[in-house]
Design an enzyme around this catalytic site. Structure first.
Site, PDB file in Angstrom:
ATOM      1  CD1 TRP A   1      -1.899  -2.173   2.185  1.00  0.00           C
ATOM      2  CD2 TRP A   1      -2.689  -1.686   0.138  1.00  0.00           C
ATOM      3  NE1 TRP A   1      -2.770  -3.176   1.804  1.00  0.00           N
ATOM      4  CE2 TRP A   1      -3.273  -2.904   0.580  1.00  0.00           C
ATOM      5  CE3 TRP A   1      -3.042  -1.189  -1.104  1.00  0.00           C
ATOM      6  CZ2 TRP A   1      -4.180  -3.626  -0.205  1.00  0.00           C
ATOM      7  CZ3 TRP A   1      -3.943  -1.896  -1.895  1.00  0.00           C
ATOM      8  CH2 TRP A   1      -4.507  -3.089  -1.434  1.00  0.00           C
ATOM      9  CG  ASP A   2       3.893   2.295   3.010  1.00  0.00           C
ATOM     10  OD1 ASP A   2       3.029   3.123   3.347  1.00  0.00           O
ATOM     11  OD2 ASP A   2       4.582   1.668   3.830  1.00  0.00           O
ATOM     12  CG  PHE A   3       6.414   0.266  -2.843  1.00  0.00           C
ATOM     13  CD1 PHE A   3       7.386   1.248  -2.945  1.00  0.00           C
ATOM     14  CD2 PHE A   3       6.768  -0.958  -2.300  1.00  0.00           C
ATOM     15  CE1 PHE A   3       8.689   1.021  -2.518  1.00  0.00           C
ATOM     16  CE2 PHE A   3       8.074  -1.195  -1.870  1.00  0.00           C
ATOM     17  CZ  PHE A   3       9.032  -0.204  -1.978  1.00  0.00           C
TER      18      PHE A   3
END
Lengths: 409, 409
Positions: free
Chosen positions: A166-168
């Site tokens: 989700w960060d990427f």
């Protein structure tokens, strides 16, 4: 045909973000040629020492997530420092005035502050929840139900995946948002105030897969499938030499190839009427996945990885070997066409790292090292804000800015 | 301040891609206001029937991954159909001539074919490996070592995660690539031939986390950590009512909050000298993660999720509850500020789905349904290629194009 691989050359972006999401988005823009100035507090952000670390204690994490950027440090929690940050973020020119941050609370710049300096700022603000409530990859992943579906079938608890997906995805969505806002500014002259929450990225994605619709129609979440692929045939097999391969048959052609490679075409042809199945369809391959797996497994268990790979490639089966990161890194470093190379990273030394994945005209780029913290403080502040050496000296003495660091020993 | 949430309005993109990566990238651009024309074979692509499916057998997957697009069908494997596709992909105008595909082999359009029609085409080609060798999310994930690090500590085999993270990240990277190439075209007048491989996206990402550097320095991959967070403190805890929460302490403030909420401040203060540890540092919290987990676990096991959540929120602990996708969907649908809503999807009926995650000036957009296969064939071909009703009729009769489908019953 020209082959410039810096399509964003000339663009100037100020980034004030920590951890993975915001910094990875800024780095994606830097790898496309933009000048990305990362702004940190003088002592560095909360991510500056994060693991993994090199033997000398320097963060491999931070230096891999900030490649190709410039580094400026400002104590933006003070009124004078905040003024410097606002001025940097609203520097004049059609290719500047772009600010990407994930700063929460009073220290965070508001769009209105930027809009008071130029009429068309672009501000992309990354946050956890849309309400501003903090969240990180691990918590939003739990909240949208992915760990509940992940892991061995006999495991009773949810399984976190280790990839901060989700960060990427949030970072790259922020990069898309920056460029979309820039397109809009070029068309209309208007700025954009954009917010982007990790939890929205996660909800959008599970929605896009049809998982939310599926769960609402079923009245429950999907059960764990182990390493099986949902809705088709795909699973892992062990080989004779203790390796493991992931094998899929998503299309009729891939299914035929798998049967051909393993010599099971007639077996499955004979089984279809028994099971009232048409194994050319994904839904029947999915229904009979355990049977298919059981029939194919001995073929893999009797062969080493090398032979398995040769046979599968020959028949054009869709497959890949499981590796650990060490084997993945070592193989990629040995491949001159790979985006993975070893660079000389200031503060660390030789470091295996990766370039961006977008290949212009097929070319790979050379990864650019990360800056040392504060390496560009004086150069950027004098260029963009016209500060004199004397003024900068006073700011250093007051602890308002820092860097560049002393040479390494 | 104006609040248009369609910054890409006027942009025209032709997409010829199946499964998740390419289509999700096209959809991201559609959700920002671009007109995205998805081109399929007359019978639909290999993804048109994919699971999950609605009770009537219609794909929830396809209709959630193609929201807000237009649908045109062309048998582009024939010379005449290929000519139509090339003409669509190179339609004139500064906001057209953008082509996103993942078509492999002879059917795929080459950049040179596009460049013969206009001097500045933008072509983003999504593929598995940079060599053109097929790969999908599941195989590249195995190849870069993520399943090797994922899963319970006592599990002997790699664990696949169910989220097609590489597909989504590749799709959004493709969207960024399109906009970067458009920026370059506006600046230089030049087109761009961009290729983007799933395996490069995966290698770039594990490189960006420092995992490749870490593995090369360690001489081996990282061991499985179960649900623990690497390099810091984060793990799941069961609650008295059979629920589970993910709890993290990445910063000193979050660690203090967790100790405060659970009444363990003095316990850990007393433990620090025993373990020669400074628990305000991430590295020591990581080293002592099992001890910390064991000390905190009873506090969670004695309380229901509601009380746990209230106490943690009160102390500003970083945490999130585990949910299944049904609970996630139901909660989001009940929240009027969510990006998740129920829409009326042609071919399916009421369907829970999500809008894009980028909020312009804080606003959410309404999700736009997916088209039925071929719904826009005649409208787009007559508008963009000037085909007359008689010409279109002949193409329909010859099976070269299809749609719109007959009305649903």
């Amino acid at each position: 045909m020209s082959t410039p691989d810096t399509p964003l050359a000339g663009l100037r972006i100020v980034e004030c973000a920590t951890f993975v999401a915001g910094p990875s988005g800024g780095m994606a823009l830097a790898q496309l040629g933009a000048e990305v100035v990362r702004v940190d507090l003088p002592q560095g952000g909360g991510d500056h020492q994060r693991w993994p670390v090199a033997p000398n204690g320097t963060s491999l994490y931070w230096h891999n997530l900030n490649k190709g950027k410039r580094s400026v440090t400002i104590d933006y929690r003070t009124p004078q420092g905040r003024e410097l940050l606002v001025a940097l973020a609203t520097a004049p020119g059609p290719n500047a005035g772009i600010y990407l941050d994930n700063v929460a609370g009073r220290s965070g710049l508001r769009y209105e502050e930027l809009a008071a300096r130029r009429p068309d700022p672009i501000h992309v603000h990354v946050q956890g929840h849309p309400s501003g409530k903090p969240a990180v990859d691990y918590t939003v992943n739990a909240e949208v139900g992915v760990p509940d579906m992940t892991g061995p079938r006999d495991h009773s608890a949810p399984v976190n995946h280790v990839l901060p997906a989700w960060d990427f995805l949030t970072g790259m969505t922020a990069a898309t948002g920056v460029l979309a806002a820039l397109h809009r500014r070029a068309s209309t002259g208007e700025g954009s105030a954009i917010s982007l929450a990790l939890s929205d990225v996660a909800l959008a994605s599970v929605g896009n897969l049809g998982w939310l619709a599926e769960a609402r129609l079923a009245g429950e979440g999907r059960a764990r499938l182990g390493n099986h692929t949902f809705g088709s045939f795909g699973v892992d097999f062990p080989t004779a030499d203790g390796r493991r391969v992931m094998v899929l048959a998503l299309t009729p052609g891939q299914w035929n190839a798998l049967c051909t490679a393993t010599g099971t075409t007639e077996v499955f042809a004979a089984l279809e009427p028994v099971f009232d199945a048409d194994l050319s369809t994904e839904s029947d391959r999915y229904r009979l996945r355990d049977t298919i797996e059981a029939i194919l497994r001995p073929w893999f268990e009797r062969r080493n990885l090398t032979e398995v790979g040769e046979r599968l490639d020959q028949a054009r089966v869709l497959w890949g070997p499981y590796r650990d990161t060490h084997e993945a890194a070592t193989r990629a470093l040995a491949d001159p066409s790979s985006i993975v190379t070893e660079i000389d990273q200031p503060g660390i030394g030789p470091m295996a790292t990766s370039a961006g994945p977008l290949r212009w005209s097929g070319d790979t780029q050379a990864p650019v090292p990360a800056p040392l913290l504060g390496a560009d403080t004086d150069a950027v502040l004098s260029r963009d804000l016209g500060l004199s050496p004397a003024e900068l000296g006073k700011m250093h003495d007051a602890g308002l800015v820092s860097g560049p660091p002393a040479p390494q020993h």
